[in-house]
Design a protein around this motif. Structure first.
Motif, PDB file in Angstrom:
ATOM      1  N   PRO A 120       1.018  -1.180  -0.102  1.00  0.00           N
ATOM      2  CA  PRO A 120       0.327   0.130   0.226  1.00  0.00           C
ATOM      3  C   PRO A 120       0.761   1.272   0.126  1.00  0.00           C
ATOM      4  O   PRO A 120       1.885   1.268   0.694  1.00  0.00           O
ATOM      5  CB  PRO A 120      -0.982  -0.025   1.217  1.00  0.00           C
ATOM      6  CG  PRO A 120      -0.764  -1.525   1.634  1.00  0.00           C
ATOM      7  CD  PRO A 120       0.541  -2.047   1.079  1.00  0.00           C
ATOM      8  N   CYS A 121       0.459   2.232  -0.900  1.00  0.00           N
ATOM      9  CA  CYS A 121       1.379   3.420  -0.666  1.00  0.00           C
ATOM     10  C   CYS A 121       0.353   4.729  -1.268  1.00  0.00           C
ATOM     11  O   CYS A 121      -0.692   4.303  -1.776  1.00  0.00           O
ATOM     12  CB  CYS A 121       2.730   3.283  -1.611  1.00  0.00           C
ATOM     13  SG  CYS A 121       2.287   3.297  -3.351  1.00  0.00           S
ATOM     14  N   TRP A 122       0.869   5.647  -1.179  1.00  0.00           N
ATOM     15  CA  TRP A 122       0.310   7.165  -1.581  1.00  0.00           C
ATOM     16  C   TRP A 122       1.008   7.737  -2.423  1.00  0.00           C
ATOM     17  O   TRP A 122       2.362   8.043  -2.578  1.00  0.00           O
ATOM     18  CB  TRP A 122       0.244   8.015   0.029  1.00  0.00           C
ATOM     19  CG  TRP A 122      -0.628   9.094  -0.339  1.00  0.00           C
ATOM     20  CD1 TRP A 122      -1.526   9.480  -1.048  1.00  0.00           C
ATOM     21  CD2 TRP A 122      -0.284  10.500   0.483  1.00  0.00           C
ATOM     22  NE1 TRP A 122      -2.039  10.826  -0.844  1.00  0.00           N
ATOM     23  CE2 TRP A 122      -1.211  11.379   0.105  1.00  0.00           C
ATOM     24  CE3 TRP A 122       0.794  10.520   1.298  1.00  0.00           C
ATOM     25  CZ2 TRP A 122      -1.135  12.594   0.822  1.00  0.00           C
ATOM     26  CZ3 TRP A 122       0.697  11.935   1.853  1.00  0.00           C
ATOM     27  CH2 TRP A 122      -0.266  12.886   1.773  1.00  0.00           C
ATOM     28  N   VAL A 123       0.691   7.840  -3.723  1.00  0.00           N
ATOM     29  CA  VAL A 123       1.129   8.380  -4.929  1.00  0.00           C
ATOM     30  C   VAL A 123       1.199   9.967  -4.840  1.00  0.00           C
ATOM     31  O   VAL A 123      -0.055  10.391  -4.588  1.00  0.00           O
ATOM     32  CB  VAL A 123       0.933   8.118  -6.125  1.00  0.00           C
ATOM     33  CG1 VAL A 123       1.750   8.530  -7.039  1.00  0.00           C
ATOM     34  CG2 VAL A 123       0.777   6.438  -6.008  1.00  0.00           C
ATOM     35  N   VAL A 124       2.353  10.714  -4.460  1.00  0.00           N
ATOM     36  CA  VAL A 124       2.327  12.133  -4.576  1.00  0.00           C
ATOM     37  C   VAL A 124       2.980  12.910  -5.547  1.00  0.00           C
ATOM     38  O   VAL A 124       4.089  12.591  -5.906  1.00  0.00           O
ATOM     39  CB  VAL A 124       3.119  12.402  -3.049  1.00  0.00           C
ATOM     40  CG1 VAL A 124       3.146  14.148  -2.945  1.00  0.00           C
ATOM     41  CG2 VAL A 124       2.378  11.661  -1.979  1.00  0.00           C
ATOM     42  N   GLY A 125       2.297  13.772  -6.049  1.00  0.00           N
ATOM     43  CA  GLY A 125       2.971  14.563  -7.162  1.00  0.00           C
ATOM     44  C   GLY A 125       3.371  15.984  -6.549  1.00  0.00           C
ATOM     45  O   GLY A 125       2.576  16.463  -5.608  1.00  0.00           O
ATOM     46  N   PRO A 126       4.639  16.552  -7.050  1.00  0.00           N
ATOM     47  CA  PRO A 126       5.174  17.552  -6.329  1.00  0.00           C
ATOM     48  C   PRO A 126       4.403  19.020  -6.750  1.00  0.00           C
ATOM     49  O   PRO A 126       4.754  19.936  -6.249  1.00  0.00           O
ATOM     50  CB  PRO A 126       6.396  17.601  -7.005  1.00  0.00           C
ATOM     51  CG  PRO A 126       6.539  16.910  -8.393  1.00  0.00           C
ATOM     52  CD  PRO A 126       5.597  15.810  -8.068  1.00  0.00           C
ATOM     53  N   ASP A 127       3.738  19.137  -7.711  1.00  0.00           N
ATOM     54  CA  ASP A 127       3.142  20.473  -8.058  1.00  0.00           C
ATOM     55  C   ASP A 127       1.808  20.158  -8.914  1.00  0.00           C
ATOM     56  O   ASP A 127       1.616  19.069  -9.253  1.00  0.00           O
ATOM     57  CB  ASP A 127       3.799  21.106  -8.958  1.00  0.00           C
ATOM     58  CG  ASP A 127       4.723  20.574 -10.101  1.00  0.00           C
ATOM     59  OD1 ASP A 127       3.941  19.929 -10.637  1.00  0.00           O
ATOM     60  OD2 ASP A 127       5.871  20.591 -10.486  1.00  0.00           O
ATOM     61  N   GLU A 128       1.144  21.270  -9.049  1.00  0.00           N
ATOM     62  CA  GLU A 128      -0.223  21.103 -10.053  1.00  0.00           C
ATOM     63  C   GLU A 128      -0.225  20.816 -11.133  1.00  0.00           C
ATOM     64  O   GLU A 128      -0.948  20.233 -11.779  1.00  0.00           O
ATOM     65  CB  GLU A 128      -1.108  22.590  -9.724  1.00  0.00           C
ATOM     66  CG  GLU A 128      -1.263  22.986  -8.411  1.00  0.00           C
ATOM     67  CD  GLU A 128      -0.476  23.933  -7.735  1.00  0.00           C
ATOM     68  OE1 GLU A 128       0.772  23.888  -7.926  1.00  0.00           O
ATOM     69  OE2 GLU A 128      -0.920  24.545  -6.761  1.00  0.00           O
ATOM     70  N   GLU A 129       1.031  20.992 -11.879  1.00  0.00           N
ATOM     71  CA  GLU A 129       1.298  20.664 -13.196  1.00  0.00           C
ATOM     72  C   GLU A 129       1.137  19.335 -13.291  1.00  0.00           C
ATOM     73  O   GLU A 129       0.897  18.748 -14.477  1.00  0.00           O
ATOM     74  CB  GLU A 129       2.514  21.701 -13.566  1.00  0.00           C
ATOM     75  CG  GLU A 129       2.769  21.240 -15.287  1.00  0.00           C
ATOM     76  CD  GLU A 129       4.030  21.935 -15.748  1.00  0.00           C
ATOM     77  OE1 GLU A 129       5.101  21.229 -15.990  1.00  0.00           O
ATOM     78  OE2 GLU A 129       4.016  23.341 -15.622  1.00  0.00           O
TER      79      GLU A 129
END
Length: 258
Positions: A120-129
């Protein structure tokens, strides 16, 4: 001195461009030799395209390297295929290259890798783009995702916030297209920890990894960096060969599908 086996058929020239200054001229010689040998259509497969981030003159007197590279390669090849070019202020490679282009998304390859991990993991993007890309990865891997807000305060300094988000599980995976200075990944990792993540990893498409970047990421509690094999690096762990091969079989429709 570049030599090829002359054949009167379409040619595919596969070349990593992670060290462009030592490779670009040889690349042009090879394209010329293939055409002189009878190839009437030469495709360049360059998983990583350099010089894409300089898409405008940020200071007076600077060259727009993205435009220069596009004209150089676009006139030497009938088609250019790459993975996740670093595009910000332009809509597509077609605006830069005077030839057919296929820009592939690495999202399917990254999602497959995440799914194989069976954790299980949480996918995180660094910016709105990155939002559409991060959502595509999370949806394909059936994982929760979130996108942070990024504000750049200098060439190697950024501030990243998840704006009140709470980690749905202990493991967070920060995903970005390029790891260069490591500043964005480090800031996003700290934001994930602030949101409740206990273990943070990073996944990138292109691992440029400048000197000092790995230390910066370790200091931000990033336990592991995994990258696609678009350019060689010890962190390579996600294969893109099948992604590229499928695109070559599909032809021009591949970019829209990706």
């Amino acid at each position: 001195r570049v030599r090829i086996d002359p054949r009167p058929e379409p040619a595919f020239l596969v070349r990593s461009l992670h060290d462009p200054n030592s490779k670009l001229f040889e690349l042009l010689l090879a394209a010329s030799a293939l055409r002189d040998g009878g190839a009437d259509h030469v495709t360049l497969v360059a998983p990583y395209l350099p010089y894409m981030r300089q898409d405008r003159a940020f200071a007076r007197g600077e060259a727009v390297s993205q435009r220069v590279l596009g004209q150089l390669l676009g006139r030497a090849f009938e088609r250019v295929v790459c993975v996740e070019p670093h595009l910000h202020r332009i809509g597509s490679l077609a605006e830069v290259f005077p030839c057919e282009t296929i820009a592939l998304s690495a999202a399917p390859a990254i999602a497959r890798w995440l799914a194989v991990q069976r954790e299980p993991c949480w996918v995180v993007g660094p910016d709105e783009e990155s939002a559409p890309w991060i959502r595509a990865i999370g949806d394909a891997a059936s994982l929760p995702s979130a996108v942070a807000h990024k504000r750049r305060t200098g060439d190697d300094e950024v501030v990243v916030s998840l704006r009140g988000a709470h980690a749905p599980c202990e493991r967070a995976v920060v995903v970005d297209d390029i790891a260069s200075s490591g500043a964005t990944l480090a800031a996003a990792a700290r934001a994930a920890v602030d949101a409740g993540a206990k273990h943070v990893e990073a996944v990138v498409v292109h691992a440029i990894v400048a000197p000092g970047a790995e230390a910066r990421m370790r200091a931000a509690h990033i336990a592991r960096l995994v990258s696609c094999d678009t350019l060689p690096h010890p962190s390579n762990g996600i294969e893109t060969a099948q992604l590229i091969a499928s695109a070559l079989l599909a032809g021009p429709a591949a970019e829209a599908a990706g």
